[in-house]
Design a protein around this motif. Sequence first.
Motif, PDB file in Angstrom:
ATOM      1  N   THR A  92      50.975  64.888  46.370  1.00 38.50           N
ATOM      2  CA  THR A  92      51.803  63.680  46.325  1.00 38.50           C
ATOM      3  C   THR A  92      52.545  63.650  44.993  1.00 38.50           C
ATOM      4  O   THR A  92      51.945  63.863  43.940  1.00 38.50           O
ATOM      5  CB  THR A  92      50.921  62.423  46.433  1.00 38.50           C
ATOM      6  N   ILE A  93      53.848  63.381  45.069  1.00 35.21           N
ATOM      7  CA  ILE A  93      54.659  63.268  43.853  1.00 35.21           C
ATOM      8  C   ILE A  93      55.102  61.814  43.734  1.00 35.21           C
ATOM      9  O   ILE A  93      55.646  61.239  44.680  1.00 35.21           O
ATOM     10  CB  ILE A  93      55.894  64.189  43.934  1.00 35.21           C
ATOM     11  N   ASN A  94      54.882  61.233  42.573  1.00 34.52           N
ATOM     12  CA  ASN A  94      55.307  59.846  42.331  1.00 34.52           C
ATOM     13  C   ASN A  94      54.791  58.887  43.394  1.00 34.52           C
ATOM     14  O   ASN A  94      55.420  57.855  43.651  1.00 34.52           O
ATOM     15  CB  ASN A  94      56.838  59.750  42.272  1.00 34.52           C
ATOM     16  N   PHE A  95      53.703  59.220  44.006  1.00 31.49           N
ATOM     17  CA  PHE A  95      53.020  58.355  44.975  1.00 31.49           C
ATOM     18  C   PHE A  95      53.844  58.014  46.206  1.00 31.49           C
ATOM     19  O   PHE A  95      53.468  57.154  46.978  1.00 31.49           O
ATOM     20  CB  PHE A  95      52.540  57.046  44.300  1.00 31.49           C
ATOM     21  N   ASN A  96      54.985  58.638  46.417  1.00 35.57           N
ATOM     22  CA  ASN A  96      55.695  58.318  47.655  1.00 35.57           C
ATOM     23  C   ASN A  96      56.349  59.512  48.319  1.00 35.57           C
ATOM     24  O   ASN A  96      57.054  59.374  49.293  1.00 35.57           O
ATOM     25  CB  ASN A  96      56.751  57.230  47.412  1.00 35.57           C
ATOM     26  N   LYS A  97      56.101  60.724  47.803  1.00 36.48           N
ATOM     27  CA  LYS A  97      56.612  61.929  48.451  1.00 36.48           C
ATOM     28  C   LYS A  97      55.451  62.897  48.528  1.00 36.48           C
ATOM     29  O   LYS A  97      54.782  63.118  47.518  1.00 36.48           O
ATOM     30  CB  LYS A  97      57.724  62.561  47.610  1.00 36.48           C
ATOM     31  N   PHE A  98      55.212  63.455  49.682  1.00 35.05           N
ATOM     32  CA  PHE A  98      54.090  64.373  49.767  1.00 35.05           C
ATOM     33  C   PHE A  98      54.437  65.576  50.599  1.00 35.05           C
ATOM     34  O   PHE A  98      55.244  65.527  51.512  1.00 35.05           O
ATOM     35  CB  PHE A  98      52.844  63.672  50.294  1.00 35.05           C
ATOM     36  N   TYR A  99      53.794  66.683  50.238  1.00 38.21           N
ATOM     37  CA  TYR A  99      54.135  67.971  50.801  1.00 38.21           C
ATOM     38  C   TYR A  99      52.872  68.768  51.069  1.00 38.21           C
ATOM     39  O   TYR A  99      51.906  68.681  50.310  1.00 38.21           O
ATOM     40  CB  TYR A  99      55.005  68.764  49.813  1.00 38.21           C
ATOM     41  N   PHE A 100      52.936  69.569  52.132  1.00 36.78           N
ATOM     42  CA  PHE A 100      51.834  70.472  52.432  1.00 36.78           C
ATOM     43  C   PHE A 100      52.153  71.883  51.940  1.00 36.78           C
ATOM     44  O   PHE A 100      53.324  72.282  51.878  1.00 36.78           O
ATOM     45  CB  PHE A 100      51.569  70.519  53.942  1.00 36.78           C
ATOM     46  N   GLY A 101      51.104  72.605  51.588  1.00 33.88           N
ATOM     47  CA  GLY A 101      51.249  74.003  51.233  1.00 33.88           C
ATOM     48  C   GLY A 101      51.400  74.863  52.470  1.00 33.88           C
ATOM     49  O   GLY A 101      51.319  74.374  53.601  1.00 33.88           O
ATOM     50  N   SER A 102      51.593  76.138  52.226  1.00 33.05           N
ATOM     51  CA  SER A 102      51.864  77.085  53.306  1.00 33.05           C
ATOM     52  C   SER A 102      50.603  77.481  54.086  1.00 33.05           C
ATOM     53  O   SER A 102      50.693  78.072  55.147  1.00 33.05           O
ATOM     54  CB  SER A 102      52.522  78.339  52.729  1.00 33.05           C
ATOM     55  N   GLY A 103      49.433  77.151  53.564  1.00 29.32           N
ATOM     56  CA  GLY A 103      48.198  77.408  54.305  1.00 29.32           C
ATOM     57  C   GLY A 103      47.561  78.749  54.000  1.00 29.32           C
ATOM     58  O   GLY A 103      48.248  79.727  53.716  1.00 29.32           O
TER      59      GLY A 103
END
Lengths: 110, 113
Positions: A92-103
Amino acid sequence: TQLLEQSPQFLSIQEGENLTVYCNSSSVFSSLQWYRQEPGEGPVLLVTVVTGGEVKKLKRLTFQFGDARKDSSLHITAAQPGDTGLYLCAGTINFNKFYFGSGTKLNVKP
Amino acid sequence: DTAVSQTPKYLVTQMGNDKSIKCEQNLGHDTMYWYKQDSKKFLKIMFSYNNKELIINETVPNRFSPKSPDKAHLNLHINSLELGDSAVYFCASSRGWDGTEAFFGQGTRLTVV
């Protein structure tokens, strides 16, 4: 280009071996989670880390958040066939954007 | 009791059709999400709703329209389905809107033929 890069992508080991999965980024994260996903199922949350340098343990799994909050690692001790699955980090970046890794697809052979 | 449930689990349909996927959570969470997982297992957020209001729309074609009748439900309607829409779609929910500690449904495998 993905924000979170995981390595290795694939890992096949024998039961009883140790392993480490890495999750790296050039971005700073407010928090980072690790999930495990089994075939035909949704990801299941394993842990959340929020403080730089934080280490959390969940039985044979050890999670570490980098000091600069840009990376994380998951270490499994004495892997078992039941640990087989897809491991995903998510940040989570800045508590409002989130991303998953490639696994990372882990296969533990009996 | 299933925390986040979505239906159907499998959906096979022809190009050009319109289809819906339903999602319900019984966790009392305020925020719900739709994610798309491609064939390489990469999970990408599509939408996020907090208390029935859209807060994230991640450059998704407007053929995809989410609808949240109440904070326990978030449905996904897809118009004019294309081959490239084939993927596994996951619904998720979390207590807050920052995406942390999300609980996922079992997924809907959509195949467009």
